[in-house]
Each structure stands twice: as C-alpha cells, then as structure tokens.
Design a protein around this motif. Structure first.
Motif, PDB file in Angstrom:
ATOM      1  N   VAL A 171      37.496  29.032 -88.251  1.00 33.59           N
ATOM      2  CA  VAL A 171      38.633  29.921 -88.010  1.00 33.59           C
ATOM      3  C   VAL A 171      39.840  29.372 -88.762  1.00 33.59           C
ATOM      4  CG1 VAL A 171      40.153  30.959 -86.287  1.00 33.59           C
ATOM      5  CG2 VAL A 171      37.754  30.513 -85.724  1.00 33.59           C
ATOM      6  N   ASP A 172      40.428  30.193 -89.626  1.00 31.28           N
ATOM      7  CA  ASP A 172      41.558  29.745 -90.453  1.00 31.28           C
ATOM      8  C   ASP A 172      41.215  28.465 -91.210  1.00 31.28           C
ATOM      9  OD1 ASP A 172      43.166  31.864 -89.651  1.00 31.28           O
ATOM     10  OD2 ASP A 172      43.924  30.779 -87.904  1.00 31.28           O
ATOM     11  N   ASN A 173      40.003  28.434 -91.762  1.00 37.08           N
ATOM     12  CA  ASN A 173      39.527  27.292 -92.542  1.00 37.08           C
ATOM     13  C   ASN A 173      39.581  25.988 -91.743  1.00 37.08           C
ATOM     14  OD1 ASN A 173      38.415  26.176 -94.904  1.00 37.08           O
ATOM     15  ND2 ASN A 173      40.409  25.382 -95.512  1.00 37.08           N
ATOM     16  N   SER A 174      39.287  26.084 -90.456  1.00 38.54           N
ATOM     17  CA  SER A 174      39.250  24.891 -89.609  1.00 38.54           C
ATOM     18  C   SER A 174      38.100  25.018 -88.613  1.00 38.54           C
ATOM     19  CB  SER A 174      40.572  24.718 -88.852  1.00 38.54           C
ATOM     20  OG  SER A 174      40.752  25.775 -87.920  1.00 38.54           O
ATOM     21  N   ILE A 175      37.625  23.889 -88.162  1.00 41.62           N
ATOM     22  CA  ILE A 175      36.559  23.878 -87.157  1.00 41.62           C
ATOM     23  C   ILE A 175      37.059  23.127 -85.921  1.00 41.62           C
ATOM     24  CG2 ILE A 175      34.656  24.023 -88.793  1.00 41.62           C
ATOM     25  CD1 ILE A 175      34.358  20.998 -88.569  1.00 41.62           C
TER      26      ILE A 175
ATOM     27  N   ASP B  11      39.501  10.040 -87.290  1.00 44.44           N
ATOM     28  CA  ASP B  11      40.491  10.418 -88.300  1.00 44.44           C
ATOM     29  C   ASP B  11      41.737   9.566 -88.109  1.00 44.44           C
ATOM     30  OD1 ASP B  11      41.972  11.597 -90.261  1.00 44.44           O
ATOM     31  OD2 ASP B  11      42.257  13.501 -89.239  1.00 44.44           O
ATOM     32  N   GLY B  12      41.647   8.319 -88.531  1.00 40.63           N
ATOM     33  CA  GLY B  12      42.788   7.424 -88.401  1.00 40.63           C
ATOM     34  C   GLY B  12      43.984   7.916 -89.193  1.00 40.63           C
ATOM     35  N   GLY B  13      45.137   8.014 -88.527  1.00 39.60           N
ATOM     36  CA  GLY B  13      46.341   8.482 -89.197  1.00 39.60           C
ATOM     37  C   GLY B  13      46.432   9.986 -89.322  1.00 39.60           C
ATOM     38  N   PHE B  14      45.534  10.729 -88.667  1.00 34.54           N
ATOM     39  CA  PHE B  14      45.538  12.194 -88.739  1.00 34.54           C
ATOM     40  C   PHE B  14      45.570  12.684 -90.181  1.00 34.54           C
ATOM     41  CE2 PHE B  14      47.620  11.244 -84.640  1.00 34.54           C
ATOM     42  CZ  PHE B  14      46.702  11.843 -83.795  1.00 34.54           C
ATOM     43  N   LEU B  15      44.672  12.165 -91.007  1.00 39.60           N
ATOM     44  CA  LEU B  15      44.642  12.561 -92.417  1.00 39.60           C
ATOM     45  C   LEU B  15      44.119  13.974 -92.614  1.00 39.60           C
ATOM     46  CD1 LEU B  15      43.285   9.242 -93.986  1.00 39.60           C
ATOM     47  CD2 LEU B  15      45.649  10.050 -93.905  1.00 39.60           C
ATOM     48  N   ASN B  16      43.284  14.450 -91.680  1.00 40.32           N
ATOM     49  CA  ASN B  16      42.753  15.809 -91.828  1.00 40.32           C
ATOM     50  C   ASN B  16      42.449  16.414 -90.466  1.00 40.32           C
ATOM     51  OD1 ASN B  16      41.914  18.044 -93.387  1.00 40.32           O
ATOM     52  ND2 ASN B  16      39.776  17.446 -93.153  1.00 40.32           N
ATOM     53  N   THR B  17      43.384  16.243 -89.530  1.00 36.61           N
ATOM     54  CA  THR B  17      43.214  16.780 -88.187  1.00 36.61           C
ATOM     55  C   THR B  17      44.382  17.705 -87.849  1.00 36.61           C
ATOM     56  OG1 THR B  17      41.981  14.866 -87.377  1.00 36.61           O
ATOM     57  CG2 THR B  17      43.079  16.215 -85.726  1.00 36.61           C
ATOM     58  N   ALA B  18      44.064  18.937 -87.489  1.00 37.01           N
ATOM     59  CA  ALA B  18      45.092  19.890 -87.067  1.00 37.01           C
ATOM     60  C   ALA B  18      45.171  19.863 -85.545  1.00 37.01           C
ATOM     61  CB  ALA B  18      44.750  21.299 -87.554  1.00 37.01           C
TER      62      ALA B  18
ATOM     63  N   HIS C 151      59.967  19.838 -91.398  1.00 39.56           N
ATOM     64  CA  HIS C 151      59.028  19.518 -92.471  1.00 39.56           C
ATOM     65  C   HIS C 151      57.625  19.416 -91.912  1.00 39.56           C
ATOM     66  CE1 HIS C 151      58.005  17.402 -96.406  1.00 39.56           C
ATOM     67  NE2 HIS C 151      58.609  18.531 -96.741  1.00 39.56           N
ATOM     68  N   GLU C 152      57.249  20.462 -91.185  1.00 31.64           N
ATOM     69  CA  GLU C 152      55.906  20.568 -90.620  1.00 31.64           C
ATOM     70  C   GLU C 152      55.671  19.458 -89.594  1.00 31.64           C
ATOM     71  OE1 GLU C 152      52.006  19.938 -92.615  1.00 31.64           O
ATOM     72  OE2 GLU C 152      52.277  21.991 -93.326  1.00 31.64           O
TER      73      GLU C 152
ATOM     74  N   ALA D 284      55.782  12.629 -88.710  1.00 30.07           N
ATOM     75  CA  ALA D 284      55.605  11.643 -87.636  1.00 30.07           C
ATOM     76  C   ALA D 284      56.503  11.927 -86.439  1.00 30.07           C
ATOM     77  CB  ALA D 284      55.864  10.239 -88.177  1.00 30.07           C
ATOM     78  N   SER D 285      57.776  12.227 -86.690  1.00 28.03           N
ATOM     79  CA  SER D 285      58.708  12.424 -85.574  1.00 28.03           C
ATOM     80  C   SER D 285      58.444  13.732 -84.835  1.00 28.03           C
ATOM     81  CB  SER D 285      60.152  12.369 -86.069  1.00 28.03           C
ATOM     82  OG  SER D 285      60.380  13.314 -87.094  1.00 28.03           O
ATOM     83  N   ALA D 286      58.107  14.802 -85.558  1.00 27.59           N
ATOM     84  CA  ALA D 286      57.796  16.072 -84.894  1.00 27.59           C
ATOM     85  C   ALA D 286      56.552  15.922 -84.026  1.00 27.59           C
ATOM     86  CB  ALA D 286      57.584  17.183 -85.929  1.00 27.59           C
ATOM     87  N   THR D 287      55.570  15.191 -84.537  1.00 27.27           N
ATOM     88  CA  THR D 287      54.363  14.946 -83.756  1.00 27.27           C
ATOM     89  C   THR D 287      54.680  14.111 -82.517  1.00 27.27           C
ATOM     90  OG1 THR D 287      53.092  14.975 -85.811  1.00 27.27           O
ATOM     91  CG2 THR D 287      52.004  14.069 -83.874  1.00 27.27           C
ATOM     92  N   THR D 288      55.588  13.164 -82.674  1.00 25.80           N
ATOM     93  CA  THR D 288      55.996  12.334 -81.539  1.00 25.80           C
ATOM     94  C   THR D 288      56.658  13.181 -80.458  1.00 25.80           C
ATOM     95  OG1 THR D 288      56.320  10.410 -82.979  1.00 25.80           O
ATOM     96  CG2 THR D 288      57.405  10.361 -80.832  1.00 25.80           C
ATOM     97  N   VAL D 289      57.518  14.114 -80.881  1.00 30.28           N
ATOM     98  CA  VAL D 289      58.177  14.998 -79.923  1.00 30.28           C
ATOM     99  C   VAL D 289      57.148  15.837 -79.168  1.00 30.28           C
ATOM    100  CG1 VAL D 289      59.708  17.014 -79.704  1.00 30.28           C
ATOM    101  CG2 VAL D 289      60.365  15.094 -81.159  1.00 30.28           C
ATOM    102  N   LEU D 290      56.160  16.365 -79.884  1.00 25.95           N
ATOM    103  CA  LEU D 290      55.129  17.178 -79.243  1.00 25.95           C
ATOM    104  C   LEU D 290      54.237  16.342 -78.339  1.00 25.95           C
ATOM    105  CD1 LEU D 290      54.124  19.552 -82.185  1.00 25.95           C
ATOM    106  CD2 LEU D 290      55.575  20.049 -80.230  1.00 25.95           C
ATOM    107  N   GLN D 291      53.895  15.144 -78.801  1.00 24.23           N
ATOM    108  CA  GLN D 291      53.078  14.250 -77.970  1.00 24.23           C
ATOM    109  C   GLN D 291      53.811  13.920 -76.670  1.00 24.23           C
ATOM    110  OE1 GLN D 291      50.010  12.214 -79.058  1.00 24.23           O
ATOM    111  NE2 GLN D 291      49.915  11.863 -76.866  1.00 24.23           N
ATOM    112  N   THR D 292      55.100  13.596 -76.796  1.00 26.44           N
ATOM    113  CA  THR D 292      55.905  13.272 -75.625  1.00 26.44           C
ATOM    114  C   THR D 292      56.115  14.505 -74.753  1.00 26.44           C
ATOM    115  OG1 THR D 292      57.070  11.619 -76.974  1.00 26.44           O
ATOM    116  CG2 THR D 292      58.061  12.206 -74.862  1.00 26.44           C
TER     117      THR D 292
END
Length: 511
Positions: free
Chosen positions: A30-34, A64-71, A262-263, A266-274
C-alpha cells in the motif's frame, strides 16, 4: 471484473517464501510500503543451537537501525524528493513559499492543510501574537540560570516550564482523551495550545537571549510581524519608536519559513514519540528541543561556523579537505540524510545572504566558505559521496546579523515549533476513488488518529547474555575493559582536599 480485482491485488503485493518452513506469505503493498507487522506471522520452530532470546516462535522482526527505511506514520504535511533535491509543504514547492509567503502563513498551511483566506489568517495571526506574553513569574525562572548557560538549555527548560502554567492542557490532570476526541471542544483546546506555543516561542527565545546580556525583558509588541516582534524583544532598550530593520526582519522570516518543517527529522520524531504517551504538548515540544540541540541536527549551524573558524583563511581549505578525507577532521554543512543531490533550501539561503550582506557587509568567513564549497564540488571524494552543501550554511547570515554563535540552534528551534505541532496535531484527509465514485476517507494521525493514540514502542534484537544465576560479591570474577568498567574520575579542588582530610567515620588517607 472479479478476475481483474484479484489480479490487481496480486500485483500490489509481496510474495515471501520462508525457506525455514516452506510457507508462502502474501503481504499487501500500500503506497509502496508493506506493514512490518505482517512478518509476525512468519513463525518457525526454534533451531537446536538458536538462542531463546531470538523469539523465533513469535515471528520475524524487522531490523532497521536508525530508521533508514522504516515509515512510522502516514502524513500529508511535507514531502521531500531527495534524488531531485525538492521539498513540498502540503504540495507547495518550498521555493514558491519562500518567495510569496510568510512564516506565519506557512505555519497555518502546515498545521491546517491549506493556505488561509484573509479572514482566516487574521484570526490565526492575531491569536498567535496575542499569546506571546508570558506570566510575570517567568522572569524569576530565567534569572535562575547561570550567566553562561547555553541558550538552548534555557529554551528547552522554558518550554517544559511553560506547561506548568497550562494545567487544562495536561492529559494527566484533565483526562487522557482531551486532545484525541476530535470534537469541537477538543480541537479548540488543541488550537489554543498551538497559539500559545508558537506565540511564546519567540518570547522565550528572546528572554534566553536577554538574560545572558544582563538586560531587562521586553513585553512582546503586537503591532509588528512575527519576526519583527522577535527582533524587537531581543534588541529594544529604551529607544523611542524602535523598529527593526525591514531587510533583516524579512531575511529572518524567510529563514524561519525554510526551517518550519522538514518531514520526520530527529526532533519531529522525538516529539511524536514523546506525544504518543499522551503527555502535554509543552513537554513534547521540550523533548523536540532537546533532540534539536545536538550537532548532527539543529546544532549543525553552530558546527559549520566553528569549522570555518578553525579553517581560518581560504588558503587553508586544501589542507582541511585532505584532513577530512583522512578522517582527521569533521566536515559540517555538506551532505544530508535525505537530499542526495542538492538541498533546495540552500539556494534560497544564498539569495537571502546576498540581501543581508548588502547592508551588514560580508562576513569575513564568507570567502573561506566559498573556497570550501568550490573545492568540495570539484573533489572526486565528495562527488562520489554526493556531499553537496546544505542549509546549515545559513549560520553565516546569523553571524552577519550579529547573533552569538551558541544562539544559532535557538534560531532553528523557534520556527521548527510549527512543524512539531503540525505533526503532533495532524489529521489527514485522503480522497479515494471507487469505480466512478469519489469517497472521502479520513486517516487521523497522532492526536487525532482513528482508534486513539498508540504509544510508540520499537522492538529490539537482544544479543546480550542469556539467563544466568546471581553470584554473591565475594565469589565474582572481575570483568574489566575500557567499555565494560566505569571510568575513574580524577578529582581536584575541594574534592581532592576532602579526600585527603581526616574526619569522624573516615580513616586517614595514605600518602
């Protein structure tokens, strides 16, 4: 018709053969992702020599260390084409927004999904500017920091502190669904916090700036632009009818716009994780600030200037380039995790730099920066690694405008509050076609996601020791080494003297 649908489903899928079991799995694309969870069905019996900690019988895990290809989220906010070197905010090219829009108008776009009409923007900008004033007690908070405290440490603490004054925005106090209901009251409560955070971001940053200057704080004016008010709060002393320079005001606004989102950085992901723990938005923004602080992220602007200072004159660039290739020096300001050709923001930064330098004069490090750029662009080492200049060279503009070096990350964090809030709030509306009919399907993300917020909990691959029995301290064999035993701290000053002193309960030190 039925056969066509079946064929389409098969074409939009991934067929996986598990050689361990001989089983075949069909995973939808779906949307080129599994979906990573599909691999949990790929279970197998544990091999005789296999570790129990691999949990083979519970299905495959995706490493996937570092989220190199994880949505981790479905988003409609920002799209970056790293190969083409392009960026779109809600579908609009960043170049068009930088040329025609403003930071606050783009903030509205990022958060609510569309460019505002005149009445919509009047309401939004009025609320943001109205919420710039802080509680009088904030002065005591800022004065509690040391004179040499890094402004990012102050700003990070200030966002968390701000939340203590907004108990109605704390799910721990008001109920965990206050932001997730999606009804009118919930949206209104969410929007109020957005106004507060964007409005107070410049105020808190200006207070962090002035406390280190030993100056009194300034009440934010409401008759200036967002960046005009920011410059006023930082620089106004007692001058009558003080108005910031319009060119500097515009330049800062453009840079704020470029840094707004900017998509999933690191900081946007941190905000969402928190935020996934349903913490209040002020704490989530503070966490994002802490993430941005690092030299691989928001601290890169500062790192670039420190690098250029270290290089010194243009004639020192060749030696520095060679040291970088030998891994003796670190190159800052080149390359990007996403952009593989050029950073589209860098071209806008160059144009803005020219406009600023025309009135401030060129920064003495500009020639060094240009020489470094020219040398890197011609060097095979950098070409092969696709290390093109990125937006971090905007530190030259900040320096020309007279901002202290350690204030650069703050100038990154203030506009990025907008992007963090956009991702935190996000509700996506996707139009799907069924036959010749159009159906609007809503996918809510983060606070507004359908089915409620799910806390982010990544998996790990455990490679440590298996189960072992506890050994009393007298019977243990020492495990020693540079990475497995604590370092010894060499004490000096009062600690050294105290260690050498004698007192009740302590034996005399042996000299």
């Amino acid at each position: 018709m039925g056969r066509t649908l079946v064929t389409e489903r098969l074409n939009n899928s991934l067929t996986v053969l598990d050689n361990r079991t001989g089983k075949v799995f069909t995973i939808p694309i779906v949307d080129n992702s599994i979906p990573a969870t599909a691999f949990k069905a790929m279970t197998a019996s544990m091999a005789s020599e296999e570790r129990a900690e691999n949990e083979t019988e519970k299905g495959l895990r995706v490493a996937d260390g570092g989220f190199l290809n994880t949505a981790v989220i479905r988003s409609q906010i920002t799209f970056i084409d790293g190969e083409a070197g392009s960026e779109y905010n809600r579908g609009y090219p960043i170049e068009q927004l930088a040329l025609h829009s403003t930071h606050l108008e783009t903030a509205y776009l990022l958060i609510y999904g569309a460019l505002p009409t005149v009445p919509q923007f009047e309401i939004f900008s009025k609320e943001v500017m109205h919420h710039g004033v802080t509680h009088a007690d904030a002065e005591l908070f800022f004065r509690s920091f040391r004179y040499d405290a890094h402004p990012m440490a102050i700003l990070t603490s200030a966002f968390a502190y701000l939340g203590s004054y907004c108990s109605e925005a704390n799910p721990s106090l008001q109920g965990q669904n206050i932001f997730t209901k999606g009804d009118e009251a919930s949206l209104a409560r969410m929007d109020k916090q957005i106004y507060r955070l964007i409005g107070k971001a410049t105020t808190l940053a200006a207070m962090a700036y002035r406390v280190r200057q030993g100056r009194e704080f300034v009440t934010p004016p409401t008759n200036l632009s967002y960046t005009g008010s920011f410059l006023y709060q930082m620089d106004h002393m007692s001058e009558e009818n003080y108005v910031p320079n319009p060119i500097l005001e515009k330049a800062l606004d453009v840079l704020f716009l470029l840094h707004a989102d900017h998509e999933l950085n690191a900081s946007a992901t941190t905000v969402l994780q928190t935020g996934s723990s349903l913490v209040d938005p002020y704490s989530a923004i503070a966490a994002g600030c802490a993430s941005l602080y690092g030299p691989l992220h928001g601290g890169a602007n500062e790192a670039v200037i420190r690098m250029l200072i270290t290089i010194g004159k243009p004639e020192n660039v060749p030696a520095f380039i060679e040291a970088v290739k030998k891994r003796e020096k670190v190159l800052s300001g080149f390359g990007h995790r996403v952009y593989k050709t050029s950073d589209p923001r860098s071209f806008i930064v160059r144009k803005t730099a020219d406009e600023v330098f025309n009135i401030t004069g060129k920064d003495e490090l500009l020639e060094t920066a240009m020489a470094l750029h020219e040398a890197a662009m011609k060097d095979k080492y950098f070409i092969e690694r696709r290390l093109a200049p990125n937006v971090d060279f905007c530190g030259l503009i900040y320096r020309a405008m007279g901002f202290p070096l350690d204030f650069f990350p703050v100038l990154f964090a203030v506009p990025r509050v907008v992007g963090w809030l956009a991702h935190w709030r996000q509700a996506s509306i996707i139009e799907q076609l069924y036959g010749n009919k159009s159906l609007i399907v809503t996918f809510f993300q983060m606070m507004l996601q359908e089915g409620g917020v799910k806390i982010w909990r990544p998996r790990q691959i455990y490679i440590g020791a298996g189960k072992r029995e506890y050994v009393p301290i007298g019977g243990r064999v020492a495990v020693e080494g540079p990475k497995v035993t604590p370092s010894v701290v060499v004490h000096s000053g009062i600690t050294k003297r105290t260690n050498l002193a004698t007192f009740k309960g302590k034996a005399a030190a042996k000299l």
